[in-house]
Design an enzyme around this catalytic site. Structure first.
Site, PDB file in Angstrom:
ATOM      1  N   SER A  56       0.819  -1.197   0.000  1.00  0.00           N
ATOM      2  CA  SER A  56       0.000   0.000   0.000  1.00  0.00           C
ATOM      3  C   SER A  56       0.857   1.253   0.000  1.00  0.00           C
ATOM      4  O   SER A  56       1.593   1.462  -0.936  1.00  0.00           O
ATOM      5  CB  SER A  56      -1.046   0.023   1.095  1.00  0.00           C
ATOM      6  OG  SER A  56      -2.093   0.883   0.673  1.00  0.00           O
ATOM      7  N   HIS A  61       3.905  14.360   5.923  1.00  0.00           N
ATOM      8  CA  HIS A  61       3.798  15.776   5.571  1.00  0.00           C
ATOM      9  C   HIS A  61       4.273  16.573   6.782  1.00  0.00           C
ATOM     10  O   HIS A  61       3.818  16.316   7.899  1.00  0.00           O
ATOM     11  CB  HIS A  61       2.350  16.152   5.249  1.00  0.00           C
ATOM     12  CG  HIS A  61       1.715  15.220   4.269  1.00  0.00           C
ATOM     13  ND1 HIS A  61       1.909  15.322   2.912  1.00  0.00           N
ATOM     14  CD2 HIS A  61       0.914  14.147   4.458  1.00  0.00           C
ATOM     15  CE1 HIS A  61       1.237  14.353   2.302  1.00  0.00           C
ATOM     16  NE2 HIS A  61       0.625  13.630   3.216  1.00  0.00           N
ATOM     17  N   CYS A  76      -0.705  -3.500   4.648  1.00  0.00           N
ATOM     18  CA  CYS A  76      -1.367  -4.783   4.838  1.00  0.00           C
ATOM     19  C   CYS A  76      -0.379  -5.940   4.975  1.00  0.00           C
ATOM     20  O   CYS A  76      -0.752  -7.089   4.819  1.00  0.00           O
ATOM     21  CB  CYS A  76      -2.340  -5.050   3.690  1.00  0.00           C
ATOM     22  SG  CYS A  76      -1.538  -5.168   2.082  1.00  0.00           S
TER      23      CYS A  76
END
Length: 123
Positions: A56, A61, A76
């Site tokens: 994934s 940020h 996952c």
């Protein structure tokens, strides 16, 4: 996992190369397969980093002027995500952290709308 973290030193949050190295370490801890890693340093400050993983993604940020960063780990795999997140928080020097674990996935689907008991038309 969603991470909001405050109190990090501004110089760590504005260090593109340092954040790259931290993310590479996080990915290693996870045992994840890196597909692409993209970072952007903004002017006058701040860094956004996104790691596309076979399992994934990971995004960070930073807002150095606020001593704040946000990170999302959508993962996952079988790696130790708690350890990876703790390492990220420690390396970026956060003093106050809010971590939320949200379970997502195909097995989280709610009951379908329109089951036989509720599919009768309205009169």
């Amino acid at each position: 996992m969603l991470i909001d973290a405050w109190g990090s030193p501004a110089e760590r949050l504005d260090d593109e190369d340092g954040i790259r190295a931290i993310l590479e370490e996080v990915i290693d801890i996870l045992g994840a397969t890196l597909i692409a890693l993209s970072l952007r340093r903004f002017s006058p400050q701040g860094v956004t980093a996104v790691a596309m993983l076979a399992e994934s993604h990971l995004a960070v940020h930073t807002w150095p002027e606020l001593n704040y960063f946000a990170a999302d780990l959508f993962y996952c795999g079988a790696g130790d995500s708690e350890r990876a997140v703790q390492m990220l928080v420690d390396k970026l020097g956060a003093l106050d952290v809010r971590q939320r674990h949200i379970v997502r996935g195909y097995d989280q689907r709610p009951e379908p709308v329109g089951t036989p008991a509720s599919s009768a038309p309205h009169q």
